[in-house]
Design a protein around this motif. Structure first.
Motif: not given
Length: 323
Positions: A190-199
């Motif tokens: 979930a934490a990494y997917q948040e970074e992908l959302d930001q990207l």
């Protein structure tokens, strides 16, 4: 559709059995394999994108192994007997898709007598086909009519939204294998997917008002990125890096560059830039790098290079053209 499959008990192929016996005998019982010496969940991945995604999810709960080094041909790779043992002894084996790692289906046939969980991270995602003339390339996945073929683009991880789905598939596999740490895997994902959302949002914001939405590349690896952000990729060569380009094709692309005022030609970091250099010299255009996030070396990783940093570099590079 789930990207996870469990290979049940069965008769191991004679070739695989011989390979296992030769290697394990050579190692001896007093010298267990690296996987057996390490603690936590053991994950084997094929090439860098799925390695990075799996590493983000595993965190400190195990070890993620990378089979292919930077620069190795992901499509035509031939696993060694040692590779087969490494995969067979893992808890989880992760690959992108059979469209990218075309050698994996044959490997899966050797895993019928193991408990390794197989995760096809891109399974169920929306792959697309690109029609090519016979002159452009031969021997693709699906023949369609005389002189044409439909080629599946395997570079699906270059779309941050699809990358999120691949991370989810990997997390689901790990959670099923290591239930004790399932909550941690879910949190890491979930934490990494948040970074992908930001990207994803950074790409949308950068190109939302762009009037020129076309970019020229040497190798057609960025179709999913283009589709996600309503851009148009024009490629000198197609999906296969070893394709020969005819003088007529070069002339056509050169004419397109001149007619549309293209200022930059992009080459891929893991491929030869010869074609792009030739065309840039003929048309007076600049060269710039776009990464397919495949050729990441150990030294690159030590310096902090990963999927996110390379994709942000790609964003910066594309801003030279998409504006």
């Amino acid at each position: 559709m789930s990207g996870i499959s469990k290979w049940g008990k069965g008769k191991l192929g004679a070739i695989m059995l011989l390979s296992l016996l030769l290697i394990l005998t050579g190692c001896g019982q007093a010298n267990p394999t690296e996987s057996n010496q390490e603690e936590g969940v053991q994950v084997v991945t094929t090439f860098y994108p799925v390695y990075d995604f799996a590493s983000q999810v595993v965190g400190e709960n195990g070890t993620v192994h990378l089979l292919l080094d930077a620069g190795q041909d992901t499509h035509g790779y031939e696993p060694t007997p040692k590779d087969l043992v490494t995969i067979a002894e893992a808890d989880v084996f992760v690959y992108s898709s059979e469209h990218m790692e075309t050698w994996v289906p044959a490997v899966l046939e050797t895993l019928t007598d193991t408990d390794v969980l197989v995760v096809e991270a891109a399974e169920g995602l929306d792959f697309y086909e690109n029609e090519e003339t016979e002159e452009e390339h031969h021997d693709h996945d699906h023949e369609h009519g005389e002189g044409h073929s439909h080629v599946i683009d395997p570079h699906i991880w270059l779309d941050p939204v699809f990358a999120k789905e691949m991370v989810a598939a990997i997390a689901a596999g790990l959670e099923s294998v290591d239930e004790e740490n399932a909550e941690q895997y879910a949190e890491n994902a979930a934490a990494y997917q948040e970074e992908l959302d930001q990207l994803d949002q950074e790409f949308h914001t950068a190109f939302a008002e762009a009037s020129n939405r076309t970019f020229v590349v040497q190798h057609a690896a960025f179709g999913y990125l283009a589709r996600r952000y309503e851009l148009e990729e024009v490629a000198i060569s197609s999906f296969t890096s070893d394709q020969e380009v005819s003088p007529a094709q070069m002339a056509t692309i050169g004419q397109f560059i001149e007619e549309h005022g293209v200022s930059t030609i992009y080459y891929q970091d893991s491929q030869s830039s010869k074609l792009a250099e030739t065309l840039a010299a003929e048309t007076g255009t600049e060269l710039a790098l776009l990464s397919a996030v495949e050729g990441v070396t150990a030294a690159d990783q030590e310096e902090g290079t990963d999927y996110l940093t390379l994709m942000k570099d790609n964003l910066g590079a594309l801003k030279q053209t998409i504006r």
